[in-house]
Design an enzyme around this catalytic site. Structure first.
Site, PDB file in Angstrom:
ATOM      1  N   GLU A 195       0.716  -1.328  -0.431  1.00 46.11           N
ATOM      2  CA  GLU A 195       0.069  -0.073   0.188  1.00 46.11           C
ATOM      3  C   GLU A 195       0.835   0.995   0.463  1.00 46.11           C
ATOM      4  O   GLU A 195       0.781   2.148  -0.515  1.00 46.11           O
ATOM      5  CB  GLU A 195      -0.833  -0.368   1.531  1.00 46.11           C
ATOM      6  CG  GLU A 195      -2.174   1.007   1.260  1.00 46.11           C
ATOM      7  CD  GLU A 195      -3.306   0.960   0.138  1.00 46.11           C
ATOM      8  OE1 GLU A 195      -3.236   0.355  -0.226  1.00 46.11           O
ATOM      9  OE2 GLU A 195      -3.826   1.920   0.356  1.00 46.11           O
ATOM     10  N   ASP A 196       2.113   1.488   0.347  1.00 41.57           N
ATOM     11  CA  ASP A 196       3.007   2.690   0.706  1.00 41.57           C
ATOM     12  C   ASP A 196       3.601   2.446   0.495  1.00 41.57           C
ATOM     13  O   ASP A 196       4.631   3.250   0.537  1.00 41.57           O
ATOM     14  CB  ASP A 196       2.705   2.891   2.762  1.00 41.57           C
ATOM     15  CG  ASP A 196       1.900   2.895   2.991  1.00 41.57           C
ATOM     16  OD1 ASP A 196       0.388   3.284   2.390  1.00 41.57           O
ATOM     17  OD2 ASP A 196       1.438   2.952   4.649  1.00 41.57           O
TER      18      ASP A 196
END
Ligand code: MN
Length: 503
Positions: A84-85
């Site tokens: 996600e990051d």
């Protein structure tokens, strides 16, 4: 101005220490690989507090390790924010750590992707998502651990985010943790969220609670010592005994239900006792009752009759001359683990050969799988393959009030109606699912929002419903109602016949 609390800076050494405490021979190198991978991937990214991002995945992993979950789950916890990051993709994670760990990370990532569209809509969406993802309950454990750290460090978040996260935790995460029997997780989530979701109530509750606890603490210690002596005399070994404070949010909820009368809350600090066996639980209760007078109607046998979420213990509220009214909670170690960790207790790294009877319907399925595959073999090894399909043969249907009704797969609006109330079933005339009118025999799906339309004048259920209902409960209620109607009809005929004769 209040000084801002400092965020604890979790390090890999913390995780290592927890692993060494709770696991017999943890593969620290494997965990360290995942840590280094995540650390490099997150790079120089920082949290709101200014701390390095990596402390969040470490904190998440620490909580999973405290729950003594298998190392794969701890590793997935370390990696949970990577796709996600960071620049690393899910495929990268899979290549480095294998399909199983990647699939858990994917599950957590998907759960995070629900977009905000008004709080009600959001809650509903997230709940649905949650239920769908629960096909692999390990994902839920990671999400809880993730959320717990976030909620513990809410002070570092921007104001507008705090409220939303705190509300979500109270409305969605904590109830699900409760449903899974994870009492410790539920309590910690709630108490951290309470402070930000309802700051005024939190302050009031905390002030009152602290006052009460302060008054009680010495007395409780006295009672604990006395209980210890009594059980020693009776040769009942105690593994553990201690005063246990109620969680603050739970205290506040109870206070509401007693209209603010704190003197009616007897379990502010309960005395919790762990003994060796079920027999000892009852024996200990007997000893306590011969020494202290139990309050009428306050003896609760949750061993013989567990709570719906599987909680087991003996509770008794007694009167002590010195210390007033105090509640004892007596349980075995297995019951204790179950009460603290719920479903997660069955994943424990180290299984102590417990023969806990299953208490939640879908947990029965889990235990059956357990028995089937564990015949002499290592349960945990296989369990990861099975991935607990416990939610797969159950569906979760929502009421308009947002309650989740748990039904077997293939259940219909009629099953749903009888689950809500026999009268709703008996008087049911039509149904709608997600705002569309549907036939009463339509198989429902997880996440469906079902509304039952009833007609007070309806005489009773249609016996034809027996052809499609899935739950035993609905079947037996329909049969009973039908029998009654036939009986009434026969009685009516007989009455008429008698009357005719008389004439
Ligand atoms: Mn996270």
């Amino acid at each position: 101005m209040k000084s801002q609390p400092q965020e604890y800076l979790w390090s890999f050494e913390d995780l290592e220490r927890v692993l060494k405490t709770h696991y017999e021979h943890p593969d620290i190198d494997r965990v360290r690989d995942a840590y280094l991978y995540a650390k490099e991937a997150h790079g120089t990214k920082r949290r709101y507090s200014g701390a390095s991002y990596i402390i969040h995945p470490i904190a998440t992993a620490v909580r999973l390790a405290e729950m003594q979950l298998p190392l794969e789950i701890v590793i997935a916890g370390l990696l949970h924010d990577v796709p996600e990051d960071t620049d690393r993709t899910l495929e990268d994670v899979q290549e480095a750590f294998g399909e199983d760990i990647a699939s858990m990370v994917a599950g957590v990532t998907k759960l995070g992707k629900v977009k905000y569209r008004g709080i009600d809509r959001y809650a509903e969406n997230l709940r649905k998502m949650f239920l769908a993802m629960a096909a692999d309950v390990r994902v839920v454990f990671i999400k809880f651990a993730d959320r717990l750290h976030n909620v513990e460090t809410l002070f570092a978040m921007p104001e507008h985010k705090r409220q939303r996260v705190a509300k979500e935790v109270l409305e969605i995460y904590a109830p699900i943790a409760g449903r899974l029997g994870m009492g410790e997780m539920k309590g910690r989530l709630e108490d951290n969220a309470f402070r930000y979701a309802m700051p005024q109530e939190y302050d009031a509750a905390k002030t009152l609670f602290d006052q009460q606890v302060q008054v009680r603490t010495d007395d409780i210690e006295f009672t604990i010592a006395e209980a210890r002596t009594q059980l020693q005399k009776a040769h009942i070994p105690i593994q553990y005994i201690s005063g246990r404070r109620k969680f603050l949010y739970s205290f506040w909820r109870k206070l509401q239900s007693y209209h603010g009368d704190v003197s009616k809350i007897y379990d502010l600090i309960a005395i919790r006792m762990i003994v060796d066996s079920v027999t000892d639980c009852y024996a200990a209760l007997g000893i306590l009752h011969s020494h202290w007078v139990p309050l009428k109607g306050r003896i609760k046998d949750y061993i013989a009759q567990p709570k719906p979420n599987g909680y087991q213990s003996l509770h008794s509220t007694v009167l002590d001359e010195h210390c007033g009214i105090v509640e004892f909670q007596i349980r075995t170690k297995d019951m204790h683990n179950e009460a603290e960790f719920g479903v997660a207790a069955h994943w424990h790294y180290k299984q102590h050969g417990s023969e806990d009877p299953p208490k939640i319907p879908w947990m029965q399925d889990l235990i059956d799988i357990h028995k089937e595959i564990s015949s002499g073999k290592d349960f945990l090894k296989h369990l990861d393959e099975v991935k607990l399909d416990m939610f797969q043969d159950r569906i979760f249907v929502l009421t308009p009030e947002g309650d989740v009704i748990d039904l077997p797969e293939g259940s219909t609006p009629v099953d749903f109606a009888y689950h809500i109330h026999t009268d709703v079933g008996n008087k049911c005339v039509s149904a709608s699912v997600n705002d569309h009118a549907v036939p009463l025999d339509l198989p429902l799906k997880s996440g469906d929002l079902c509304i039952i339309v009833t007609d007070k004048k309806r005489k009773g259920p249609n016996p034809d419903w027996l052809k499609f209902v899935k739950t035993h409960h609905a079947q037996s209620k329909i049969r009973a109602a039908t029998r009654n109607r036939v009986r009434q009809w026969i009685d009516g005929m007989m009455g008429a016949a008698t009357k005719t004769k008389r004439i």
